[in-house]
Design a protein around this motif. Structure first.
Motif, PDB file in Angstrom:
ATOM      1  N   GLN A  45       3.832  -6.856   0.087  1.00  9.85           N
ATOM      2  CA  GLN A  45       4.308  -7.309  -1.227  1.00  9.85           C
ATOM      3  C   GLN A  45       3.886  -6.374  -2.356  1.00  9.85           C
ATOM      4  O   GLN A  45       4.528  -6.337  -3.402  1.00  9.85           O
ATOM      5  CB  GLN A  45       3.817  -8.723  -1.508  1.00  9.85           C
ATOM      6  CG  GLN A  45       2.332  -8.819  -1.843  1.00  9.85           C
ATOM      7  CD  GLN A  45       1.892 -10.228  -2.133  1.00  9.85           C
ATOM      8  OE1 GLN A  45       1.450 -10.964  -1.242  1.00  9.85           O
ATOM      9  NE2 GLN A  45       2.017 -10.628  -3.385  1.00  9.85           N
ATOM     10  N   PHE A  46       2.850  -5.596  -2.133  1.00  5.96           N
ATOM     11  CA  PHE A  46       2.382  -4.669  -3.163  1.00  5.96           C
ATOM     12  C   PHE A  46       2.911  -3.251  -2.960  1.00  5.96           C
ATOM     13  O   PHE A  46       3.167  -2.533  -3.930  1.00  5.96           O
ATOM     14  CB  PHE A  46       0.852  -4.640  -3.187  1.00  5.96           C
ATOM     15  CG  PHE A  46       0.220  -5.984  -3.348  1.00  5.96           C
ATOM     16  CD1 PHE A  46       0.319  -6.665  -4.559  1.00  5.96           C
ATOM     17  CD2 PHE A  46      -0.443  -6.582  -2.307  1.00  5.96           C
ATOM     18  CE1 PHE A  46      -0.257  -7.918  -4.712  1.00  5.96           C
ATOM     19  CE2 PHE A  46      -1.023  -7.834  -2.445  1.00  5.96           C
ATOM     20  CZ  PHE A  46      -0.925  -8.506  -3.647  1.00  5.96           C
ATOM     21  N   SER A  47       3.062  -2.846  -1.703  1.00  2.00           N
ATOM     22  CA  SER A  47       3.445  -1.458  -1.415  1.00  2.00           C
ATOM     23  C   SER A  47       4.935  -1.273  -1.166  1.00  2.00           C
ATOM     24  O   SER A  47       5.444  -0.155  -1.253  1.00  2.00           O
ATOM     25  CB  SER A  47       2.682  -0.948  -0.193  1.00  2.00           C
ATOM     26  OG  SER A  47       3.126  -1.616   0.985  1.00  2.00           O
ATOM     27  N   GLY A  48       5.641  -2.380  -0.835  1.00  2.00           N
ATOM     28  CA  GLY A  48       7.052  -2.260  -0.495  1.00  2.00           C
ATOM     29  C   GLY A  48       7.264  -1.628   0.867  1.00  2.00           C
ATOM     30  O   GLY A  48       8.386  -1.274   1.223  1.00  2.00           O
ATOM     31  N   MET A  49       6.195  -1.463   1.652  1.00  2.00           N
ATOM     32  CA  MET A  49       6.278  -0.810   2.966  1.00  2.00           C
ATOM     33  C   MET A  49       6.083  -1.822   4.086  1.00  2.00           C
ATOM     34  O   MET A  49       5.315  -2.786   3.942  1.00  2.00           O
ATOM     35  CB  MET A  49       5.200   0.276   3.096  1.00  2.00           C
ATOM     36  CG  MET A  49       5.361   1.457   2.173  1.00  2.00           C
ATOM     37  SD  MET A  49       3.973   2.622   2.354  1.00  2.00           S
ATOM     38  CE  MET A  49       4.148   3.108   4.080  1.00  2.00           C
ATOM     39  N   ASP A  50       6.755  -1.589   5.182  1.00  2.00           N
ATOM     40  CA  ASP A  50       6.453  -2.338   6.398  1.00  2.00           C
ATOM     41  C   ASP A  50       5.081  -1.878   6.871  1.00  2.00           C
ATOM     42  O   ASP A  50       4.794  -0.670   6.890  1.00  2.00           O
ATOM     43  CB  ASP A  50       7.519  -2.030   7.460  1.00  2.00           C
ATOM     44  CG  ASP A  50       7.390  -2.922   8.692  1.00  2.00           C
ATOM     45  OD1 ASP A  50       6.282  -2.959   9.275  1.00  2.00           O
ATOM     46  OD2 ASP A  50       8.383  -3.556   9.059  1.00  2.00           O
ATOM     47  N   ILE A  51       4.232  -2.810   7.245  1.00  2.00           N
ATOM     48  CA  ILE A  51       2.866  -2.427   7.621  1.00  2.00           C
ATOM     49  C   ILE A  51       2.861  -1.449   8.798  1.00  2.00           C
ATOM     50  O   ILE A  51       1.957  -0.616   8.931  1.00  2.00           O
ATOM     51  CB  ILE A  51       2.001  -3.659   7.948  1.00  2.00           C
ATOM     52  CG1 ILE A  51       2.593  -4.446   9.113  1.00  2.00           C
ATOM     53  CG2 ILE A  51       1.844  -4.533   6.715  1.00  2.00           C
ATOM     54  CD1 ILE A  51       1.680  -5.574   9.606  1.00  2.00           C
ATOM     55  N   ARG A  52       3.895  -1.508   9.662  1.00  2.00           N
ATOM     56  CA  ARG A  52       3.949  -0.608  10.819  1.00  2.00           C
ATOM     57  C   ARG A  52       4.158   0.844  10.414  1.00  2.00           C
ATOM     58  O   ARG A  52       3.850   1.756  11.188  1.00  2.00           O
ATOM     59  CB  ARG A  52       5.073  -1.058  11.758  1.00  2.00           C
ATOM     60  CG  ARG A  52       4.788  -2.400  12.434  1.00  2.00           C
ATOM     61  CD  ARG A  52       6.001  -2.909  13.178  1.00  2.00           C
ATOM     62  NE  ARG A  52       7.103  -3.202  12.252  1.00  2.00           N
ATOM     63  CZ  ARG A  52       8.269  -3.726  12.622  1.00  2.00           C
ATOM     64  NH1 ARG A  52       8.489  -3.999  13.905  1.00  2.00           N
ATOM     65  NH2 ARG A  52       9.214  -3.965  11.725  1.00  2.00           N
ATOM     66  N   ASP A  53       4.650   1.053   9.184  1.00  2.00           N
ATOM     67  CA  ASP A  53       4.859   2.419   8.712  1.00  2.00           C
ATOM     68  C   ASP A  53       3.543   3.136   8.397  1.00  2.00           C
ATOM     69  O   ASP A  53       3.529   4.345   8.140  1.00  2.00           O
ATOM     70  CB  ASP A  53       5.751   2.420   7.468  1.00  2.00           C
ATOM     71  CG  ASP A  53       7.187   2.011   7.796  1.00  2.00           C
ATOM     72  OD1 ASP A  53       7.580   2.162   8.968  1.00  2.00           O
ATOM     73  OD2 ASP A  53       7.897   1.541   6.888  1.00  2.00           O
ATOM     74  N   HIS A  54       2.442   2.380   8.395  1.00  2.00           N
ATOM     75  CA  HIS A  54       1.130   2.998   8.173  1.00  2.00           C
ATOM     76  C   HIS A  54       0.507   3.512   9.467  1.00  2.00           C
ATOM     77  O   HIS A  54      -0.253   4.486   9.454  1.00  2.00           O
ATOM     78  CB  HIS A  54       0.154   1.986   7.545  1.00  2.00           C
ATOM     79  CG  HIS A  54       0.493   1.570   6.152  1.00  2.00           C
ATOM     80  ND1 HIS A  54       1.402   0.588   5.862  1.00  2.00           N
ATOM     81  CD2 HIS A  54       0.034   2.018   4.957  1.00  2.00           C
ATOM     82  CE1 HIS A  54       1.486   0.425   4.556  1.00  2.00           C
ATOM     83  NE2 HIS A  54       0.672   1.276   3.975  1.00  2.00           N
ATOM     84  N   TYR A  55       0.788   2.844  10.560  1.00  2.00           N
ATOM     85  CA  TYR A  55       0.042   3.072  11.789  1.00  2.00           C
ATOM     86  C   TYR A  55       0.191   4.504  12.311  1.00  2.00           C
ATOM     87  O   TYR A  55       1.290   5.063  12.345  1.00  2.00           O
ATOM     88  CB  TYR A  55       0.470   2.084  12.872  1.00  2.00           C
ATOM     89  CG  TYR A  55       0.151   0.645  12.504  1.00  2.00           C
ATOM     90  CD1 TYR A  55      -0.823   0.348  11.547  1.00  2.00           C
ATOM     91  CD2 TYR A  55       0.828  -0.407  13.095  1.00  2.00           C
ATOM     92  CE1 TYR A  55      -1.108  -0.954  11.213  1.00  2.00           C
ATOM     93  CE2 TYR A  55       0.538  -1.727  12.762  1.00  2.00           C
ATOM     94  CZ  TYR A  55      -0.433  -1.993  11.802  1.00  2.00           C
ATOM     95  OH  TYR A  55      -0.710  -3.280  11.462  1.00  2.00           O
ATOM     96  N   GLY A  56      -0.952   5.080  12.652  1.00  2.00           N
ATOM     97  CA  GLY A  56      -0.980   6.440  13.180  1.00  2.00           C
ATOM     98  C   GLY A  56      -0.976   7.516  12.110  1.00  2.00           C
ATOM     99  O   GLY A  56      -1.023   8.709  12.430  1.00  2.00           O
TER     100      GLY A  56
END
Length: 301
Positions: A45-56
Protein backbone atom coordinates in the motif's frame (compact mmCIF):
# COMPACT_ATOMS: atom_id res chain seq x y z
CA UNK A 1 7.93 -31.37 10.21
CA UNK A 2 6.65 -30.33 13.64
CA UNK A 3 10.04 -28.82 14.43
CA UNK A 4 10.05 -26.87 11.17
CA UNK A 5 6.54 -25.59 11.86
CA UNK A 6 7.54 -24.58 15.37
CA UNK A 7 10.55 -22.69 14.00
CA UNK A 8 8.36 -20.95 11.41
CA UNK A 9 5.84 -19.89 14.06
CA UNK A 10 8.62 -18.60 16.29
CA UNK A 11 10.03 -16.61 13.38
CA UNK A 12 6.61 -15.12 12.59
CA UNK A 13 6.15 -14.23 16.23
CA UNK A 14 9.56 -12.53 16.31
CA UNK A 15 8.72 -10.56 13.16
CA UNK A 16 5.42 -9.42 14.60
CA UNK A 17 7.13 -8.40 17.83
CA UNK A 18 9.73 -6.37 15.91
CA UNK A 19 7.04 -4.44 14.03
CA UNK A 20 4.92 -3.90 17.13
CA UNK A 21 7.83 -2.64 19.23
CA UNK A 22 9.18 -0.31 16.54
CA UNK A 23 5.87 1.20 15.47
CA UNK A 24 6.72 0.39 11.85
CA UNK A 25 4.28 -0.01 8.98
CA UNK A 26 5.93 -3.09 7.44
CA UNK A 27 8.71 -5.58 8.07
CA UNK A 28 11.52 -6.67 5.76
CA UNK A 29 14.38 -9.13 5.82
CA UNK A 30 17.53 -9.66 3.77
CA UNK A 31 19.96 -12.56 3.60
CA UNK A 32 23.74 -12.52 4.04
CA UNK A 33 24.07 -11.13 0.50
CA UNK A 34 21.70 -8.30 1.58
CA UNK A 35 19.04 -9.47 -0.89
CA UNK A 36 15.39 -9.44 0.14
CA UNK A 37 13.99 -12.72 1.41
CA UNK A 38 10.88 -11.38 3.13
CA UNK A 39 8.57 -8.35 2.81
CA UNK A 40 5.32 -8.06 4.72
CA UNK A 41 2.20 -7.59 2.65
CA UNK A 42 1.48 -4.15 4.14
CA UNK A 43 4.41 -2.74 2.16
CA UNK A 44 2.34 -2.82 -1.04
CA UNK A 45 0.00 0.00 0.00
CA UNK A 46 2.96 2.33 0.46
CA UNK A 47 5.29 1.23 -2.34
CA UNK A 48 2.80 0.28 -5.06
CA UNK A 49 4.91 -2.88 -5.60
CA UNK A 50 4.02 -6.52 -5.36
CA UNK A 51 6.06 -7.84 -2.45
CA UNK A 52 7.42 -10.62 -4.71
CA UNK A 53 9.15 -7.97 -6.82
CA UNK A 54 11.57 -7.44 -3.92
CA UNK A 55 12.73 -11.01 -3.49
CA UNK A 56 16.26 -11.79 -4.58
CA UNK A 57 17.10 -8.13 -5.11
CA UNK A 58 19.23 -5.67 -3.19
CA UNK A 59 17.59 -2.46 -2.01
CA UNK A 60 19.20 -0.48 -4.81
CA UNK A 61 17.93 -2.96 -7.41
CA UNK A 62 14.30 -2.37 -6.41
CA UNK A 63 14.38 1.08 -8.01
CA UNK A 64 13.94 3.35 -5.01
CA UNK A 65 13.45 7.03 -5.85
CA UNK A 66 14.90 10.14 -4.25
CA UNK A 67 18.24 8.63 -3.19
CA UNK A 68 21.43 10.34 -4.34
CA UNK A 69 24.57 8.44 -5.26
CA UNK A 70 26.26 9.80 -2.14
CA UNK A 71 23.41 8.45 0.00
CA UNK A 72 23.66 5.05 -1.68
CA UNK A 73 27.40 4.99 -1.04
CA UNK A 74 26.84 5.74 2.66
CA UNK A 75 24.14 3.05 2.79
CA UNK A 76 26.46 0.47 1.24
CA UNK A 77 29.25 1.33 3.68
CA UNK A 78 26.82 0.82 6.58
CA UNK A 79 25.89 -2.64 5.31
CA UNK A 80 29.50 -3.62 4.66
CA UNK A 81 30.38 -2.64 8.24
CA UNK A 82 27.38 -4.61 9.58
CA UNK A 83 26.10 -1.48 11.32
CA UNK A 84 22.43 -0.72 12.03
CA UNK A 85 20.46 1.17 9.37
CA UNK A 86 18.87 4.30 10.82
CA UNK A 87 16.24 6.42 9.10
CA UNK A 88 17.28 5.64 5.52
CA UNK A 89 14.82 7.69 3.44
CA UNK A 90 13.54 7.18 -0.07
CA UNK A 91 10.44 7.59 -2.22
CA UNK A 92 7.96 5.31 -3.96
CA UNK A 93 4.92 5.95 -6.14
CA UNK A 94 1.87 4.13 -4.74
CA UNK A 95 -0.93 2.46 -6.70
CA UNK A 96 -2.82 5.77 -6.92
CA UNK A 97 0.14 7.56 -8.49
CA UNK A 98 0.99 9.54 -5.35
CA UNK A 99 4.56 10.03 -4.18
CA UNK A 100 5.14 8.40 -0.82
CA UNK A 101 8.04 9.36 1.43
CA UNK A 102 9.29 6.28 3.27
CA UNK A 103 12.03 5.46 5.77
CA UNK A 104 13.54 2.22 7.03
CA UNK A 105 15.47 1.07 10.07
CA UNK A 106 17.20 -2.27 10.40
CA UNK A 107 19.79 -4.24 12.31
CA UNK A 108 22.12 -7.11 11.41
CA UNK A 109 21.06 -10.60 12.49
CA UNK A 110 23.34 -13.50 13.42
CA UNK A 111 22.83 -17.19 14.02
CA UNK A 112 23.69 -19.00 17.23
CA UNK A 113 27.30 -19.41 16.11
CA UNK A 114 27.71 -15.69 15.48
CA UNK A 115 27.57 -15.93 11.71
CA UNK A 116 26.09 -12.96 9.86
CA UNK A 117 22.72 -13.94 8.40
CA UNK A 118 21.53 -10.66 6.94
CA UNK A 119 19.35 -7.79 8.09
CA UNK A 120 15.90 -7.47 9.59
CA UNK A 121 14.08 -4.18 9.90
CA UNK A 122 10.95 -2.12 9.62
CA UNK A 123 9.67 0.57 7.30
CA UNK A 124 7.55 3.63 7.98
CA UNK A 125 5.44 5.95 5.88
CA UNK A 126 6.70 9.46 6.73
CA UNK A 127 4.80 11.32 4.00
CA UNK A 128 2.74 13.39 6.46
CA UNK A 129 5.85 14.34 8.44
CA UNK A 130 7.75 15.38 5.31
CA UNK A 131 4.86 17.60 4.21
CA UNK A 132 4.75 19.26 7.63
CA UNK A 133 8.53 19.80 7.53
CA UNK A 134 8.22 21.30 4.03
CA UNK A 135 5.56 23.74 5.22
CA UNK A 136 7.64 24.67 8.27
CA UNK A 137 10.71 25.21 6.09
CA UNK A 138 8.70 27.41 3.73
CA UNK A 139 7.36 29.43 6.66
CA UNK A 140 10.88 29.77 8.07
CA UNK A 141 12.17 31.03 4.69
CA UNK A 142 9.38 33.61 4.59
CA UNK A 143 10.31 34.73 8.10
CA UNK A 144 13.98 35.03 7.13
CA UNK A 145 13.05 37.05 4.05
CA UNK A 146 10.92 39.39 6.18
CA UNK A 147 13.71 39.81 8.74
CA UNK A 148 16.27 40.54 6.03
CA UNK A 149 14.00 43.22 4.55
CA UNK A 150 14.22 45.28 7.76
CA UNK A 151 16.47 48.32 7.68
CA UNK A 152 17.04 48.02 11.43
CA UNK A 153 19.24 45.34 12.90
CA UNK A 154 17.19 42.39 14.14
CA UNK A 155 18.21 39.46 16.35
CA UNK A 156 16.04 36.81 17.98
CA UNK A 157 17.19 34.77 20.99
CA UNK A 158 15.34 31.78 22.48
CA UNK A 159 14.31 31.34 26.12
CA UNK A 160 17.84 30.11 26.92
CA UNK A 161 19.23 33.35 25.43
CA UNK A 162 20.75 31.53 22.44
CA UNK A 163 20.67 33.15 19.02
CA UNK A 164 18.07 31.84 16.57
CA UNK A 165 18.45 34.36 13.74
CA UNK A 166 20.11 37.72 13.05
CA UNK A 167 19.80 39.74 9.84
CA UNK A 168 22.58 41.38 7.84
CA UNK A 169 21.63 44.81 9.17
CA UNK A 170 22.28 43.61 12.73
CA UNK A 171 25.75 42.49 11.76
CA UNK A 172 26.41 45.75 9.92
CA UNK A 173 25.24 47.96 12.78
CA UNK A 174 26.96 46.07 15.58
CA UNK A 175 30.13 45.19 13.70
CA UNK A 176 29.85 41.59 14.91
CA UNK A 177 29.11 38.33 13.13
CA UNK A 178 27.08 36.30 15.63
CA UNK A 179 26.63 32.55 15.18
CA UNK A 180 23.35 30.70 15.54
CA UNK A 181 23.34 29.07 18.97
CA UNK A 182 25.65 31.68 20.47
CA UNK A 183 24.48 33.09 23.81
CA UNK A 184 23.42 36.71 24.24
CA UNK A 185 26.33 37.20 26.62
CA UNK A 186 28.85 35.95 24.07
CA UNK A 187 27.30 38.07 21.32
CA UNK A 188 27.64 41.19 23.50
CA UNK A 189 31.19 40.24 24.46
CA UNK A 190 32.20 39.89 20.81
CA UNK A 191 30.58 43.25 20.01
CA UNK A 192 32.43 44.94 22.85
CA UNK A 193 35.73 43.76 21.41
CA UNK A 194 35.10 45.54 18.12
CA UNK A 195 37.14 48.70 17.48
CA UNK A 196 34.02 50.70 16.59
CA UNK A 197 32.89 50.93 20.22
CA UNK A 198 34.15 53.42 22.81
CA UNK A 199 37.15 52.31 24.91
CA UNK A 200 36.06 50.14 27.83
CA UNK A 201 32.61 49.43 26.36
CA UNK A 202 31.26 46.36 28.23
CA UNK A 203 34.77 45.00 28.76
CA UNK A 204 34.18 44.73 32.50
CA UNK A 205 32.39 41.47 33.47
CA UNK A 206 30.07 43.28 35.86
CA UNK A 207 29.07 45.79 33.16
CA UNK A 208 28.55 42.98 30.68
CA UNK A 209 26.35 41.04 33.08
CA UNK A 210 24.36 44.18 33.86
CA UNK A 211 23.73 44.79 30.16
CA UNK A 212 22.57 41.19 29.65
CA UNK A 213 20.06 41.64 32.48
CA UNK A 214 18.89 44.96 31.03
CA UNK A 215 18.22 43.44 27.62
CA UNK A 216 16.52 40.38 29.13
CA UNK A 217 14.29 42.66 31.23
CA UNK A 218 13.30 44.84 28.23
CA UNK A 219 14.79 47.94 29.82
CA UNK A 220 14.30 51.34 28.11
CA UNK A 221 16.18 51.95 24.83
CA UNK A 222 19.89 52.56 25.21
CA UNK A 223 22.03 54.66 22.86
CA UNK A 224 25.76 54.17 22.27
CA UNK A 225 28.03 56.79 20.70
CA UNK A 226 30.51 55.00 18.42
CA UNK A 227 34.08 56.06 17.76
CA UNK A 228 33.28 57.22 14.25
CA UNK A 229 30.74 59.71 15.61
CA UNK A 230 27.64 57.69 14.71
CA UNK A 231 24.98 56.56 17.18
CA UNK A 232 23.24 53.20 17.70
CA UNK A 233 20.09 52.63 19.76
CA UNK A 234 19.18 49.19 21.10
CA UNK A 235 15.64 48.14 22.03
CA UNK A 236 14.76 44.72 23.46
CA UNK A 237 11.42 43.00 24.01
CA UNK A 238 10.47 39.63 25.49
CA UNK A 239 8.39 37.20 23.42
CA UNK A 240 5.43 35.22 24.75
CA UNK A 241 7.63 32.09 24.90
CA UNK A 242 10.37 33.79 26.90
CA UNK A 243 12.67 34.65 24.01
CA UNK A 244 14.24 38.06 23.37
CA UNK A 245 13.91 40.28 20.31
CA UNK A 246 16.69 42.85 19.90
CA UNK A 247 16.41 45.78 17.49
CA UNK A 248 19.39 48.02 16.70
CA UNK A 249 18.82 51.34 14.89
CA UNK A 250 21.13 53.97 13.45
CA UNK A 251 19.99 57.20 15.15
CA UNK A 252 22.88 59.38 13.99
CA UNK A 253 20.63 61.74 12.01
CA UNK A 254 18.28 62.10 14.98
CA UNK A 255 21.14 62.87 17.36
CA UNK A 256 22.58 65.41 14.93
CA UNK A 257 19.22 67.20 14.71
CA UNK A 258 18.85 67.19 18.48
CA UNK A 259 22.30 68.69 18.91
CA UNK A 260 21.59 71.41 16.38
CA UNK A 261 18.38 72.28 18.19
CA UNK A 262 20.18 72.46 21.52
CA UNK A 263 22.96 74.58 20.08
CA UNK A 264 20.37 76.97 18.66
CA UNK A 265 18.42 77.08 21.93
CA UNK A 266 21.50 77.73 24.00
CA UNK A 267 22.57 80.49 21.63
CA UNK A 268 19.18 82.18 21.83
CA UNK A 269 18.55 81.88 25.58
CA UNK A 270 20.37 81.61 28.90
CA UNK A 271 19.82 77.84 29.15
CA UNK A 272 17.69 75.01 27.80
CA UNK A 273 15.79 72.31 29.63
CA UNK A 274 13.62 69.28 28.85
CA UNK A 275 11.11 67.22 30.89
CA UNK A 276 9.51 63.82 30.39
CA UNK A 277 5.78 63.12 30.52
CA UNK A 278 5.94 62.95 34.32
CA UNK A 279 7.32 66.50 34.29
CA UNK A 280 10.69 65.36 35.57
CA UNK A 281 13.87 66.88 34.18
CA UNK A 282 15.69 64.79 31.60
CA UNK A 283 18.00 67.47 30.20
CA UNK A 284 19.55 70.73 31.39
CA UNK A 285 22.10 72.59 29.32
CA UNK A 286 25.55 73.16 30.81
CA UNK A 287 25.20 76.95 31.02
CA UNK A 288 22.27 76.55 33.44
CA UNK A 289 24.79 76.08 36.26
CA UNK A 290 26.12 79.60 35.73
CA UNK A 291 22.67 81.04 36.25
CA UNK A 292 21.10 78.61 38.73
CA UNK A 293 24.17 77.74 40.75
CA UNK A 294 23.74 73.95 40.61
CA UNK A 295 25.08 71.45 38.05
CA UNK A 296 22.68 70.14 35.36
CA UNK A 297 22.72 66.63 36.87
CA UNK A 298 21.16 67.96 40.07
CA UNK A 299 17.86 68.45 38.26
CA UNK A 300 17.57 65.05 36.60
CA UNK A 301 14.68 62.89 37.71
Amino acid sequence: QVAARTTELAESERRFRDVAQSGGDWLWEQDAAVRFTYMSQSNTQFSGMDIRDHYGKTRRETGMLGVSEAQWAAHDRTLAARQPLVDFRFQRVDADGRTRYLAIDGRPIYDGAGNFMGYRGVGRDITARIKVEARENAEWRRLEDAVESLSDGFALFDSDQRLIVANAAYQQMTGATPRVGQTLRDVLRSRAAMAIYPPGHLTDDAALESRVLEIAASEPPKAVHLRDGSWRRTISRRTAEGGIVVLVSDITAQKTTEQRYRDFAEASGDWQWEMDRDLRFTYMSANAERVLGVPPEWHYG
